[in-house]
Design a protein around this motif. Structure first.
Motif, PDB file in Angstrom:
ATOM      1  N   GLY A 191       2.488   2.228  -3.162  1.00  0.00           N
ATOM      2  CA  GLY A 191       1.600   2.564  -4.268  1.00  0.00           C
ATOM      3  C   GLY A 191       1.234   1.374  -5.123  1.00  0.00           C
ATOM      4  O   GLY A 191       0.693   1.527  -6.218  1.00  0.00           O
ATOM      5  N   LEU A 208      -6.027   7.969   7.541  1.00  0.00           N
ATOM      6  CA  LEU A 208      -4.621   8.277   7.315  1.00  0.00           C
ATOM      7  C   LEU A 208      -4.437   9.778   7.469  1.00  0.00           C
ATOM      8  O   LEU A 208      -5.182  10.561   6.875  1.00  0.00           O
ATOM      9  N   ILE A 212      -7.454   6.297   0.833  1.00  0.00           N
ATOM     10  CA  ILE A 212      -6.089   5.969   1.247  1.00  0.00           C
ATOM     11  C   ILE A 212      -5.319   5.309   0.106  1.00  0.00           C
ATOM     12  O   ILE A 212      -4.164   5.657  -0.155  1.00  0.00           O
ATOM     13  N   PRO A 240       3.627   7.573  -3.517  1.00  0.00           N
ATOM     14  CA  PRO A 240       4.143   6.452  -2.732  1.00  0.00           C
ATOM     15  C   PRO A 240       5.211   6.906  -1.737  1.00  0.00           C
ATOM     16  O   PRO A 240       5.914   7.886  -1.969  1.00  0.00           O
ATOM     17  N   VAL A 241       5.317   6.190  -0.658  1.00  0.00           N
ATOM     18  CA  VAL A 241       6.347   6.435   0.342  1.00  0.00           C
ATOM     19  C   VAL A 241       7.669   5.910  -0.211  1.00  0.00           C
ATOM     20  O   VAL A 241       7.689   5.050  -1.091  1.00  0.00           O
ATOM     21  N   LEU A 245       0.835  -1.203   0.000  1.00  0.00           N
ATOM     22  CA  LEU A 245       0.000   0.000   0.000  1.00  0.00           C
ATOM     23  C   LEU A 245       0.869   1.252   0.000  1.00  0.00           C
ATOM     24  O   LEU A 245       0.680   2.158  -0.815  1.00  0.00           O
ATOM     25  N   ALA A 246       1.828   1.312   0.910  1.00  0.00           N
ATOM     26  CA  ALA A 246       2.688   2.490   1.026  1.00  0.00           C
ATOM     27  C   ALA A 246       3.539   2.711  -0.216  1.00  0.00           C
ATOM     28  O   ALA A 246       3.882   3.850  -0.543  1.00  0.00           O
ATOM     29  N   ARG A 261      -4.412   7.967  -2.392  1.00  0.00           N
ATOM     30  CA  ARG A 261      -3.351   8.835  -1.859  1.00  0.00           C
ATOM     31  C   ARG A 261      -1.979   8.189  -2.046  1.00  0.00           C
ATOM     32  O   ARG A 261      -1.040   8.825  -2.515  1.00  0.00           O
ATOM     33  N   PHE A 262      -1.851   6.927  -1.672  1.00  0.00           N
ATOM     34  CA  PHE A 262      -0.551   6.262  -1.796  1.00  0.00           C
ATOM     35  C   PHE A 262      -0.176   6.003  -3.253  1.00  0.00           C
ATOM     36  O   PHE A 262       1.005   6.036  -3.598  1.00  0.00           O
ATOM     37  N   ARG A 263      -1.146   5.753  -4.125  1.00  0.00           N
ATOM     38  CA  ARG A 263      -0.817   5.582  -5.544  1.00  0.00           C
ATOM     39  C   ARG A 263      -0.314   6.885  -6.147  1.00  0.00           C
ATOM     40  O   ARG A 263       0.556   6.887  -7.010  1.00  0.00           O
TER      41      ARG A 263
END
Length: 67
Positions: free
Chosen positions: A13, A27, A40, A48-49, A10-11, A43-45
């Motif tokens: 993406g 989140l 959420i 990405p972290v 998830l993080a 947002r991550f897509r």
């Protein structure tokens, strides 16, 4: 897929299975709040972290990742 593997994907993406997050999850990131699985995931897509390996902490009922 384990809970930690799901959080990492998830993080980053990457796609996660529908229902991987509860619809009631929240989140807080970048000064904004995102509610529910769809917001959420989007947002991550979009942002990405970092792809570095995170520090992971886990117990029987909880998991957290820190970059």
């Amino acid at each position: 897929m384990t809970a930690l593997a799901t959080l990492r994907a998830l993080a980053a993406g990457e796609p996660v299975a529908n229902g991987a997050l509860l619809q009631t999850c929240r989140l807080a990131a970048g000064g904004s709040e995102f509610y529910g699985e769809e917001e959420i995931v989007v947002r991550f897509r979009a942002a990405p972290v970092a792809t570095d390996e995170p520090l992971s902490l886990a117990s029987a009922g909880h998991a957290a990742l820190f970059w």
